[in-house]
Scaffold this active site. Structure first.
Site, PDB file in Angstrom:
ATOM      1  N   ALA A  58       0.854  -1.198   0.000  1.00  0.00           N
ATOM      2  CA  ALA A  58       0.000   0.000   0.000  1.00  0.00           C
ATOM      3  C   ALA A  58       0.884   1.239   0.000  1.00  0.00           C
ATOM      4  O   ALA A  58       1.994   1.218   0.542  1.00  0.00           O
ATOM      5  CB  ALA A  58      -0.891  -0.009   1.233  1.00  0.00           C
ATOM      6  N   GLU A  92       4.509  -4.913   7.302  1.00  0.00           N
ATOM      7  CA  GLU A  92       3.663  -3.892   7.932  1.00  0.00           C
ATOM      8  C   GLU A  92       3.992  -3.694   9.414  1.00  0.00           C
ATOM      9  O   GLU A  92       3.882  -2.591   9.940  1.00  0.00           O
ATOM     10  CB  GLU A  92       2.171  -4.271   7.792  1.00  0.00           C
TER      11      GLU A  92
END
Ligand SMILES: CC(C)(COP(=O)(O)OP(=O)(O)OC[C@H]1O[C@@H](n2cnc3c(N)ncnc32)[C@H](O)[C@@H]1OP(=O)(O)O)[C@@H](O)C(=O)NCCC(=O)NCCSC(=O)CCO
Length: 252
Positions: free
Chosen positions: A63, A131
Site C-alpha cells: 500500500a 507492515e
C-alpha cells in the site's frame, strides 16, 4: 488509466501495475483502476486468464505509505476495506488469475499475489509482509489468506517478524508455486496461462467456486458444494465431448 497498463492478448489479459518510481505501491486510484478493468473484461469470452505483474523492479511494495499520513482511524478502516474488497474480488474472479512476481512483493503487493490462483516468482523476487515495522499489520487480507495457504506457524513468523524472504524459501514453504529464472519468467507464465486457457472454462470456474467458498465453510458444507458443482459439470458440452472422446478411443 493512471496507475496500471493493460494489454489484451487473447486469451490472456495482462494487468501491469505501473508506478515504477514508487515501486508500484498501491494507492486508492490503483485499487479503483484494477477493479474497473476486471469488471470491464469479466464478460469478454475471448479473455480466459488474467496475469498481474509490475513494471520496473517491483511487483508491488505494498500500500502507498504516503497516503497514510492523511488517514484517521475511520479512513484507515475504509481504505483497508477498499483494498480487501479488491483482493476478495480477485480471489473469486470467474477467470483464473496468475501473479507473475518479477521483484518485490511486499505488504499489499503480496496480498494481491495471495488473492491470485497461482504465483510464479522470478529468482530475484523478494517477498514479505513488513507492515509490523510500520506499527500496523497486513490489512488487505494477508492475515487470513497467508495462514490458509502456508499454515499458521509459518504465517505468524512472516507477519510478526516482517522479514523479507527470498523466492527460493517462498517456494519451499508453498508461498509461490514455482520459481524461474528472471529471463524466462514471462515466457513460462505465458505458457502456463495458455495451458490454463485450454482447459474447460466452466469446470475451471466451478473449481474456483468450490475451493474458495468450500474452504471457508465447515467441511461438510464444502463437500456438499463439491458434489453439487460436480453434478453441474455434467451439464456442459465440454464434459460430454471429452468423456465421449475418451470412451470412443477405448472402444476402438
Ligand atoms: C521495497 C524496499 C525495501 C525497496 O528499497 P529501495 O530499493 O532502497 O527503494 P526505495 O528508495 O525505498 O523506494 C523507491 C521509491 O519507492 C517508494 N516506495 C517504496 N515502497 C513504497 C510504499 N509502500 N509506499 C509508497 N512509496 C513507496 C520510496 O519512497 C521511493 O520513492 P522516493 O520518491 O524516491 O522516495 C523499500 O522501498 C521498502 O521497504 N518499502 C516499503 C515496504 C512496505 O513497508 N510495505 C508495506 C506497506 S503497508 C501495506 O501494504 C498495508 C496493506 O497491508
Amino acid at each position: 488509466m493512471e496507475t496500471i497498463v493493460t494489454k489484451e492478448e487473447p486469451p490472456i489479459e495482462w494487468i501491469v501495475l505501473n508506478r515504477p518510481d514508487k515501486l508500484n505501491s498501491i494507492n486508492s486510484i490503483m485499487i479503483r483502476e484494477i477493479g474497473d478493468i476486471l469488471r470491464q473484461i469479466v464478460d469478454n469470452d475471448k479473455i480466459k486468464v488474467v496475469i498481474f505483474t509490475g513494471s520496473g523492479k517491483a511487483f508491488s511494495a505494498g500500500a502507498d505509505i504516503s497516503q497514510f499520513k492523511d488517514l484517521d482511524p475511520v479512513k484507515a478502516w475504509e481504505f483497508a476495506i477498499k483494498g480487501r474488497e479488491l483482493m476478495d474480488y480477485i480471489e473469486r474472479y470467474p477467470k483464473p488469475t496468475i501473479a507473475m512476481i518479477n521483484g518485490y512483493a511486499l505488504g499489499g503487493g503480496l496480498e494481491l499475489a495471495l488473492s491470485c490462483d497461482l504465483r510464479i516468482a522470478s529468482q530475484i523476487a523478494e517477498l514479505g509482509l513488513p507492515e509490523i515495522n510500520l506499527g500496523i499489520y497486513p490489512g488487505f487480507g494477508g492475515t487470513q489468506r497467508l495462514v490458509r495457504l502456508i499454515g499458521k506457524g509459518r504465517a505468524m513468523e512472516i507477519i510478526m517478524l516482517g522479514d523479507i524472504i527470498k523466492a527460493d524459501y517462498a517456494e519451499r514453504i508453498g508461498l509461490v508455486n514455482r520459481v524461474v529464472e528472471p529471463s524466462s519468467l514471462e515466457k513460462e507464465v505465458r505458457e502456463l496461462a495458455l495451458k490454463l486457457a485450454e482447459k474447460p472454462q466452466i469446470a475451471i470456474r466451478l473449481i474456483k467456486t468450490v475451493v474458495n467458498y468450500g474452504n471457508d465453510a465447515p467441511i461438510l458444507s464444502g463437500l456438499t458444494l463439491e458434489s453439487l458443482g460436480w453434478g453441474i459439470a455434467f451439464a456442459t458440452e465440454e464434459e460430454k465431448k471429452r468423456v465421449n472422446e475418451f470412451l470412443s478411443r477405448r472402444s476402438k
